[in-house]
Design a protein around this motif. Structure first.
Motif, PDB file in Angstrom:
ATOM      1  N   GLY A  94       0.821  -1.207   0.000  1.00  0.00           N
ATOM      2  CA  GLY A  94       0.000   0.000   0.000  1.00  0.00           C
ATOM      3  C   GLY A  94       0.856   1.258   0.000  1.00  0.00           C
ATOM      4  N   ALA A  95       1.867   1.271   0.861  1.00  0.00           N
ATOM      5  CA  ALA A  95       2.727   2.455   0.965  1.00  0.00           C
ATOM      6  C   ALA A  95       3.386   2.767  -0.373  1.00  0.00           C
ATOM      7  CB  ALA A  95       3.782   2.234   2.046  1.00  0.00           C
TER       8      ALA A  95
ATOM      9  N   ASP B 210      -7.150   7.298  -1.568  1.00  0.00           N
ATOM     10  CA  ASP B 210      -6.443   6.131  -1.032  1.00  0.00           C
ATOM     11  C   ASP B 210      -7.495   5.110  -0.606  1.00  0.00           C
ATOM     12  OD1 ASP B 210      -5.084   4.220   0.362  1.00  0.00           O
ATOM     13  OD2 ASP B 210      -3.835   5.605   1.517  1.00  0.00           O
TER      14      ASP B 210
ATOM     15  N   LYS C 174      -4.126  -4.251  -0.245  1.00  0.00           N
ATOM     16  CA  LYS C 174      -4.859  -5.121   0.691  1.00  0.00           C
ATOM     17  C   LYS C 174      -5.720  -6.164  -0.021  1.00  0.00           C
ATOM     18  CE  LYS C 174      -4.765  -2.061   4.715  1.00  0.00           C
ATOM     19  NZ  LYS C 174      -4.123  -2.700   5.833  1.00  0.00           N
TER      20      LYS C 174
HETATM   21  C1  LIG Z   1      -5.519   3.710   3.795  1.00  0.00           C
HETATM   22  C2  LIG Z   1      -4.182   3.031   3.832  1.00  0.00           C
HETATM   23  N1  LIG Z   1      -3.205   3.476   3.048  1.00  0.00           N
HETATM   24  C3  LIG Z   1      -1.992   2.900   3.041  1.00  0.00           C
HETATM   25  C4  LIG Z   1      -1.714   1.832   3.857  1.00  0.00           C
HETATM   26  C5  LIG Z   1      -0.345   1.203   3.828  1.00  0.00           C
HETATM   27  O1  LIG Z   1      -0.404  -0.059   3.255  1.00  0.00           O
HETATM   28  P1  LIG Z   1       0.802  -1.097   3.471  1.00  0.00           P
HETATM   29  O2  LIG Z   1       0.780  -1.473   4.909  1.00  0.00           O
HETATM   30  O3  LIG Z   1       0.466  -2.234   2.546  1.00  0.00           O
HETATM   31  O4  LIG Z   1       2.045  -0.397   3.076  1.00  0.00           O
HETATM   32  C6  LIG Z   1      -2.708   1.332   4.696  1.00  0.00           C
HETATM   33  C7  LIG Z   1      -2.435   0.225   5.611  1.00  0.00           C
HETATM   34  O5  LIG Z   1      -3.120  -0.036   6.564  1.00  0.00           O
HETATM   35  C8  LIG Z   1      -3.981   1.948   4.692  1.00  0.00           C
HETATM   36  O6  LIG Z   1      -4.960   1.535   5.494  1.00  0.00           O
END
Ligand SMILES: Cc1ncc(COP(=O)(O)O)c(C=O)c1O
Length: 434
Positions: free
Chosen positions: A112-113, A247, A276
């Protein structure tokens, strides 16, 4: 003799950093649908879904078959070296289902990041502007750029600065604790109009590339803005040539009863981030956006060794198929109605419940010590989670004040499992929340 859990806990303490903590020392052996079984043979109903990752349920047979089949063919070539059909097909699917009738394009990464990082890179590249506006109570990840966009200091940001420049935060549409002391709908969603004032005192629209927001703020406490919020914000952004990045990493993939939560608001963002649940636990994420914006970046300006991993792509294609074949959006709505009805009845009974909020089956209850002062009941929320875990239900807190209990059950959960889980939560509230 020591239990397997005790042995694993001991070893873990020795070899895995304390910084990477877990909710509980429940070591998972297997999981199916909405049920997790640990190494001691204990079963848990899963209302966490690995933080919103298991919308199609654990080990869905279609996902497992897709993974096995692809793993036997090949697991990696690097898309930047030699591409493959599954990535192209998946991109085609995502472009088709993402809101907006304009032509779209996709970029795949792993987490996600990483998707958020790349959405920001693309927005900056296209607009040739540096600043990004994010919301208070937001969570966008833990890499240094995404941590800079994230709002909450402890535990996420504390000690990890300095952060990226040109990131600005404005109050979010947290109606229960309105930053402006106003009440909806009389407020006329003043928090959206505040953006115009923000441009005077903090950052000019001429230097702002994008506004990024989670349609429902996940880690921030399932904060659900009023219907007009994103229409207003998006209009202000468009008037100033600022891109809107939605997001959807936690709120997407059917979590709210629509494929993307932003669809509830009738807005088509220029860029959307996904991760996710869309690959059912395989590390895959995407930025989907307006083709003109996505294609503005020069060849090789975007990339990475792993994304899109072919095994993860096949898992994601299976997820899309499951949504269609099993009418999962329809099911999500039914689950959402059932949970909401239950939570609302509890609100009449348990003083500790300050607010119920969310959309579809992405629902949460904010716990408060008393409804007048709204003092966050963070210890009580923790106690509810512990109580549930001891009785075989995995459920998570969230929220800036860690006082929100959120529900993220797999959308394939059976009525019986859902009812059992909810009855454990009711027992917890009876014990802790009266
Ligand atoms: C809205 C949102 N953006 C970004 C992320 C980051 O995702 P990741 O943990 O896969 O890097 C999350 C993780 O919980 C999230 O809920």
């Amino acid at each position: 003799m020591k239990s397997k859990t005790a042995m694993l806990s001991e070893l873990r303490t020795r070899v895995i950093t304390h910084g990477h903590a877990s909710l509980a020392s429940v070591y998972v052996d297997s999981a199916c649908g909405a049920v997790i079984r640990d190494v001691e043979g204990r079963e848990y109903i899963d209302f966490a879904g690995g933080i919103g990752v298991m919308n199609v349920g654990h080990s869905h047979p279609r996902v497992v078959a897709a993974i096995k089949e692809q793993a036997e063919k090949f697991t990696h070539t690097c898309f930047m070296v030699l591409p493959y059909e599954s990535a192209v097909k998946l991109a085609d699917k995502l472009c088709a289902i993402a809101p907006g009738s304009f032509p779209k394009s996709t970029f795949f990464v792993n987490s996600g990041a990483e998707a958020v990082e790349n959405a920001v890179k693309i927005a900056r590249y296209y607009t040739k502007k540096p600043a990004i506006i994010a919301l208070e109570h937001s969570f966008h990840g833990r890499t240094l750029l995404t941590l800079s966009l994230t709002s909450k200091i402890k535990p996420y940001k504390f000690g990890f600065g300095p952060f990226m420049p040109e990131i600005y935060h404005i109050p979010s549409a947290y109606c229960y604790r309105c930053h402006f002391g106003l009440k909806y709908p009389e407020c006329e969603v003043a928090c959206a109009d505040y953006l115009n004032e923000f441009f005077i005192n903090h950052v000019s629209p001429e230097s702002t590339a994008a506004f990024i927001a989670e349609p429902i703020q996940g880690e921030g406490g399932f904060i659900t803005p009023p219907r007009e919020y994103f229409t207003k914000v998006h209009k202000i952004c468009r008037d100033h040539g600022i891109l809107f990045i939605a997001d959807e990493i936690q709120s997407g993939t059917g979590r709210t009863g629509k494929m993307f939560a932003i669809e509830h608001y009738g807005v088509a963002p220029e860029l959307i981030t996904m991760a996710k649940s869309f690959a059912a636990g395989m590390p895959l994420s995407a930025v989907v956006g307006k083709k003109e914006i996505m294609d503005s970046v020069h060849p090789q300006g975007l990339g990475g060794t792993y994304g899109p991993n072919p095994v993860a792509c096949q898992a994601a294609l299976a997820v899309m198929e499951i949504f269609e074949k099993e009418r999962l959006l329809h099911k999500a709505k039914a689950i959402g109605e059932k949970i909401r009805e239950c939570l609302e009845s509890w609100q009449n009974e348990f003083e500790i419940i300050g607010e119920i909020r969310g959309l579809g089956p992405m629902l949460a209850m904010e716990l408060v010590k008393d409804r007048q002062s709204k003092e966050p009941a963070s210890d009580e929320a923790k106690a509810v989670v512990r109580f549930c875990l001891d009785r075989g239900l995995v459920v998570l807190t969230c929220g800036t004040f860690s006082n929100v209990i959120r529900l993220l059950p797999p959308l394939v959960i059976t009525d019986e499992q859902l009812e059992r889980g909810l009855s454990i939560m009711e027992e917890a509230l009876t014990a802790i929340g009266k």
